[in-house]
Design an enzyme around this catalytic site. Sequence first.
Site, PDB file in Angstrom:
ATOM      1  N   GLU A 146       7.023  10.919   5.398  1.00 42.33           N
ATOM      2  CA  GLU A 146       5.873  10.448   6.182  1.00 42.33           C
ATOM      3  C   GLU A 146       6.460   9.682   7.359  1.00 42.33           C
ATOM      4  O   GLU A 146       6.973   8.574   7.180  1.00 42.33           O
ATOM      5  CB  GLU A 146       4.991   9.509   5.337  1.00 42.33           C
ATOM      6  CG  GLU A 146       4.325  10.176   4.154  1.00 42.33           C
ATOM      7  CD  GLU A 146       3.188  11.110   4.543  1.00 42.33           C
ATOM      8  OE1 GLU A 146       2.775  11.100   5.720  1.00 42.33           O
ATOM      9  OE2 GLU A 146       2.726  11.845   3.661  1.00 42.33           O
ATOM     10  N   LEU A 147       6.378  10.260   8.545  1.00 44.55           N
ATOM     11  CA  LEU A 147       7.150   9.705   9.665  1.00 44.55           C
ATOM     12  C   LEU A 147       6.254   9.140  10.764  1.00 44.55           C
ATOM     13  O   LEU A 147       5.110   8.779  10.519  1.00 44.55           O
ATOM     14  CB  LEU A 147       8.113  10.780  10.182  1.00 44.55           C
ATOM     15  CG  LEU A 147       8.967  11.444   9.085  1.00 44.55           C
ATOM     16  CD1 LEU A 147       9.817  12.559   9.641  1.00 44.55           C
ATOM     17  CD2 LEU A 147       9.823  10.422   8.357  1.00 44.55           C
ATOM     18  N   CYS A 201       1.018   3.673  11.622  1.00 48.15           N
ATOM     19  CA  CYS A 201       1.439   4.998  12.106  1.00 48.15           C
ATOM     20  C   CYS A 201       0.262   5.836  12.590  1.00 48.15           C
ATOM     21  O   CYS A 201       0.442   6.751  13.377  1.00 48.15           O
ATOM     22  CB  CYS A 201       2.206   5.720  11.018  1.00 48.15           C
ATOM     23  SG  CYS A 201       1.365   5.569   9.465  1.00 48.15           S
ATOM     24  N   LEU A 207       0.821  -1.214   0.000  1.00 41.84           N
ATOM     25  CA  LEU A 207       0.000   0.000   0.000  1.00 41.84           C
ATOM     26  C   LEU A 207       0.857   1.267   0.000  1.00 41.84           C
ATOM     27  O   LEU A 207       0.659   2.183  -0.806  1.00 41.84           O
ATOM     28  CB  LEU A 207      -0.934  -0.001   1.211  1.00 41.84           C
ATOM     29  CG  LEU A 207      -1.876   1.194   1.302  1.00 41.84           C
ATOM     30  CD1 LEU A 207      -2.914   1.144   0.186  1.00 41.84           C
ATOM     31  CD2 LEU A 207      -2.575   1.253   2.659  1.00 41.84           C
ATOM     32  N   GLU A 225       6.193   6.518  20.326  1.00 41.39           N
ATOM     33  CA  GLU A 225       5.508   5.622  19.390  1.00 41.39           C
ATOM     34  C   GLU A 225       5.899   4.174  19.709  1.00 41.39           C
ATOM     35  O   GLU A 225       7.079   3.848  19.736  1.00 41.39           O
ATOM     36  CB  GLU A 225       5.928   5.971  17.964  1.00 41.39           C
ATOM     37  CG  GLU A 225       5.233   5.114  16.935  1.00 41.39           C
ATOM     38  CD  GLU A 225       5.660   5.442  15.507  1.00 41.39           C
ATOM     39  OE1 GLU A 225       6.868   5.546  15.245  1.00 41.39           O
ATOM     40  OE2 GLU A 225       4.758   5.574  14.656  1.00 41.39           O
ATOM     41  N   SER A 255      10.560   5.876  10.108  1.00 35.74           N
ATOM     42  CA  SER A 255      10.645   6.490  11.433  1.00 35.74           C
ATOM     43  C   SER A 255      11.154   7.936  11.347  1.00 35.74           C
ATOM     44  O   SER A 255      11.856   8.305  10.397  1.00 35.74           O
ATOM     45  CB  SER A 255      11.584   5.660  12.309  1.00 35.74           C
ATOM     46  OG  SER A 255      12.866   5.658  11.721  1.00 35.74           O
ATOM     47  N   LYS A 267      13.163   1.257  -2.676  1.00 41.65           N
ATOM     48  CA  LYS A 267      13.812   0.362  -1.709  1.00 41.65           C
ATOM     49  C   LYS A 267      12.812  -0.018  -0.614  1.00 41.65           C
ATOM     50  O   LYS A 267      12.438   0.809   0.212  1.00 41.65           O
ATOM     51  CB  LYS A 267      15.036   1.005  -1.060  1.00 41.65           C
ATOM     52  CG  LYS A 267      15.895  -0.060  -0.371  1.00 41.65           C
ATOM     53  CD  LYS A 267      16.682   0.423   0.828  1.00 41.65           C
ATOM     54  CE  LYS A 267      15.960   0.369   2.117  1.00 41.65           C
ATOM     55  NZ  LYS A 267      15.702  -0.972   2.664  1.00 41.65           N
TER      56      LYS A 267
HETATM   57  P1  NAP Z   1      12.628   2.831   9.502  1.00 36.65           P
HETATM   58  O1  NAP Z   1      13.510   2.021  10.336  1.00 36.65           O
HETATM   59  O2  NAP Z   1      12.754   4.300   9.544  1.00 36.65           O
HETATM   60  O3  NAP Z   1      12.834   2.322   8.010  1.00 36.65           O
HETATM   61  C1  NAP Z   1      12.084   2.813   6.920  1.00 36.65           C
HETATM   62  C2  NAP Z   1      12.838   2.532   5.641  1.00 36.65           C
HETATM   63  O4  NAP Z   1      14.049   3.283   5.615  1.00 36.65           O
HETATM   64  C3  NAP Z   1      13.257   1.077   5.476  1.00 36.65           C
HETATM   65  O5  NAP Z   1      13.198   0.721   4.116  1.00 36.65           O
HETATM   66  C4  NAP Z   1      14.679   1.112   5.964  1.00 36.65           C
HETATM   67  O6  NAP Z   1      15.441   0.034   5.502  1.00 36.65           O
HETATM   68  C5  NAP Z   1      15.138   2.424   5.386  1.00 36.65           C
HETATM   69  N1  NAP Z   1      16.327   3.011   6.000  1.00 36.65           N
HETATM   70  C6  NAP Z   1      16.821   2.826   7.256  1.00 36.65           C
HETATM   71  N2  NAP Z   1      17.943   3.557   7.431  1.00 36.65           N
HETATM   72  C7  NAP Z   1      18.155   4.234   6.269  1.00 36.65           C
HETATM   73  C8  NAP Z   1      19.144   5.163   5.833  1.00 36.65           C
HETATM   74  N3  NAP Z   1      20.155   5.562   6.617  1.00 36.65           N
HETATM   75  N4  NAP Z   1      19.046   5.665   4.578  1.00 36.65           N
HETATM   76  C9  NAP Z   1      18.033   5.298   3.774  1.00 36.65           C
HETATM   77  N5  NAP Z   1      17.083   4.409   4.123  1.00 36.65           N
HETATM   78  C10 NAP Z   1      17.142   3.884   5.366  1.00 36.65           C
HETATM   79  O7  NAP Z   1      11.096   2.496   9.783  1.00 36.65           O
HETATM   80  P2  NAP Z   1      10.432   1.064   9.940  1.00 36.65           P
HETATM   81  O8  NAP Z   1      10.918   0.487  11.211  1.00 36.65           O
HETATM   82  O9  NAP Z   1      10.618   0.275   8.690  1.00 36.65           O
HETATM   83  O10 NAP Z   1       8.882   1.448  10.004  1.00 36.65           O
HETATM   84  C11 NAP Z   1       8.242   1.916  11.128  1.00 36.65           C
HETATM   85  C12 NAP Z   1       8.196   3.437  11.159  1.00 36.65           C
HETATM   86  O11 NAP Z   1       7.562   3.931   9.984  1.00 36.65           O
HETATM   87  C13 NAP Z   1       7.354   3.969  12.302  1.00 36.65           C
HETATM   88  O12 NAP Z   1       8.004   5.047  12.910  1.00 36.65           O
HETATM   89  C14 NAP Z   1       6.081   4.450  11.628  1.00 36.65           C
HETATM   90  O13 NAP Z   1       5.361   5.421  12.290  1.00 36.65           O
HETATM   91  C15 NAP Z   1       6.589   4.914  10.333  1.00 36.65           C
HETATM   92  N6  NAP Z   1       5.488   4.923   9.363  1.00 36.65           N
HETATM   93  C16 NAP Z   1       4.948   6.136   8.987  1.00 36.65           C
HETATM   94  C17 NAP Z   1       3.887   6.173   8.092  1.00 36.65           C
HETATM   95  C18 NAP Z   1       3.277   7.476   7.659  1.00 36.65           C
HETATM   96  O14 NAP Z   1       2.536   7.466   6.687  1.00 36.65           O
HETATM   97  N7  NAP Z   1       3.532   8.585   8.303  1.00 36.65           N
HETATM   98  C19 NAP Z   1       3.373   4.987   7.577  1.00 36.65           C
HETATM   99  C20 NAP Z   1       3.939   3.786   8.003  1.00 36.65           C
HETATM  100  C21 NAP Z   1       5.007   3.771   8.876  1.00 36.65           C
HETATM  101  P3  NAP Z   1      15.614  -1.335   6.386  1.00 36.65           P
HETATM  102  O15 NAP Z   1      14.386  -1.525   7.183  1.00 36.65           O
HETATM  103  O16 NAP Z   1      15.797  -2.348   5.349  1.00 36.65           O
HETATM  104  O17 NAP Z   1      16.809  -1.128   7.238  1.00 36.65           O
END
Ligand code: NAP
Length: 491
Positions: free
Chosen positions: A252-253, A286, A158, A385, A231, A177
């Site tokens: 979108e965090l 989120c 999605l 969170e 995040s 990615k």
């Molecule tokens: P995350 O750890 O921030 O990772 C998100 C994406 O970024 C993953 O593909 C991750 O890769 C990648 N990433 C990590 N470090 C990076 C870097 N230095 N440079 C570029 N890309 C990098 O978040 P998550 O744990 O997957 O997801 C949960 C978070 O997403 C929560 O905080 C949630 O609130 C947020 N979220 C927000 C929304 C919104 O619409 N506002 C919707 C859904 C989720 P890897 O995982 O492969 O390391």
Amino acid sequence: MSAEIMKYDLFINGKDVKPSDGKYLKRENPATEETTFSIAQAGKTDVDKAVSAARAAFQKWSSVQPTERASMLLRISGKLKENTDRIARINTLETGKPIRESKLVEIGGSVKTLEYYAGAVSRLNGESIPVSDNQLSVTLKEPVGVTAQIIPWNFPLLLSFWKIAPALLAGCTIVLKPAEITSSAILEVARLCSEAGLPDGVFNVVTGEGSVTGQALVEHPGIDKIAFTGSTDVGKIIMKTASQNIKRVSLELGGKAPCIVFNDADIDEAVEACLRGGFFNQGENCTAVTKLLLQKNIYESFLERYIEKIEKIRISDPMDENTELGALISKEHYDNVNRYIEKGVSEGGNVLTGGKRPENMKKGYFLKPTVVDNVSVDDTIACEEIFGPVVAVMPFTVEDEAVRIANNTRYGLAGGIWTKDINRAMRMAKAIKAGYLWINTYGGIIPQTPYGGLKESGIGKELGNEGLENYLETKTVNIYTGGKIPKWYKG
Ligand code: NAP
Ligand code: MG
């Protein structure tokens, strides 16, 4: 019994491509803890290959007629519909979410997003601006270029299509990615896009860890725009990196959504909506209701009904069509969510229901839906969170108090208000610092409506007209129609 391992390469220029250094990562099914997937880790060379493919494809794709690009979105949506069962199964194997949610939300929601943007083709029109009798000014809406799209693990399909659909309509090309723990379904979808006729190089997928593959992608000088969901902490790194050559960014965090129930609300309806709001997708959402604020004189009666219903939520094998709550994404995340519950208790919280794994699930990262009360405004679980099935409940007496508790967070993504008094509902909607609000309902983000966070929940909007603007640059062209240019210098 060990599961068969599904091995995936990268998807570059319309083909499966092996990573240049031959590295693959093993990933498990969170519901069984069995190694199920082998995912390629893209390094700098592979990312460079993908960006070059997207750059080469941009010349052609951006000059395809917009109506033809819109038709392509419909063909992709057709492929998704035809392959719903197979793709939903892979999505559930890698996320642990109930198959019902994979079908209805991940694939159903992606289809709706594609169909919405297919109908938004007239939004690519620029304006003609009256300036003076001797000048015509027009704006052109041009695609921003090659986009990097970085996706989290909670809605791997999605959240991808919220970015893919407007980008393709605008004429942009993509290097996406996914989170490395949820890379399989989107790679399957990339192949379907090719089958639908999307030209090679328009949509590429590079998989691997964020700190390796993601970082190489956001640093790449060939990227014009980064669309990131994830995040807040990683969002800050992205923003900093993007500053090197002023890449466009939309973020979108994280979120910490309040849901405020006044005593004149329809309590049965509010209970129902808060159930889904809090526990849909295991609370790994989120916009999940994480701070439930109940007006004092309905506190007990609301909780009684709410908890009775929570305890009936069916937690079982995510592949079973009747399952209502699946497994959390990984051991690391499961431990993290449990630590939050422990922290809540150590700060004085009282677990009203849940807080442990369901007795019927011996393996996998399953956690019962959890409600904690006796929580103070500044307690950890009221502010941070958690991203799991954990709701902190707090009583309030008057509107101002509810607003203060609701806004006591660095986030500002979403929130809910329950009252039959429309004036109060609108007062609250204006007072709550969040980008997406529901009144007398909760949850469900509609493709027609712009969605995005305030404060540390992000920058920019996805979906709606604004979601398309993310992928467009406005260029102003002034056409002089008035004969001789007026002289500025005398000579
Ligand atoms: P995350 O750890 O921030 O990772 C998100 C994406 O970024 C993953 O593909 C991750 O890769 C990648 N990433 C990590 N470090 C990076 C870097 N230095 N440079 C570029 N890309 C990098 O978040 P998550 O744990 O997957 O997801 C949960 C978070 O997403 C929560 O905080 C949630 O609130 C947020 N979220 C927000 C929304 C919104 O619409 N506002 C919707 C859904 C989720 P890897 O995982 O492969 O390391
Ligand atoms: Mg992560």
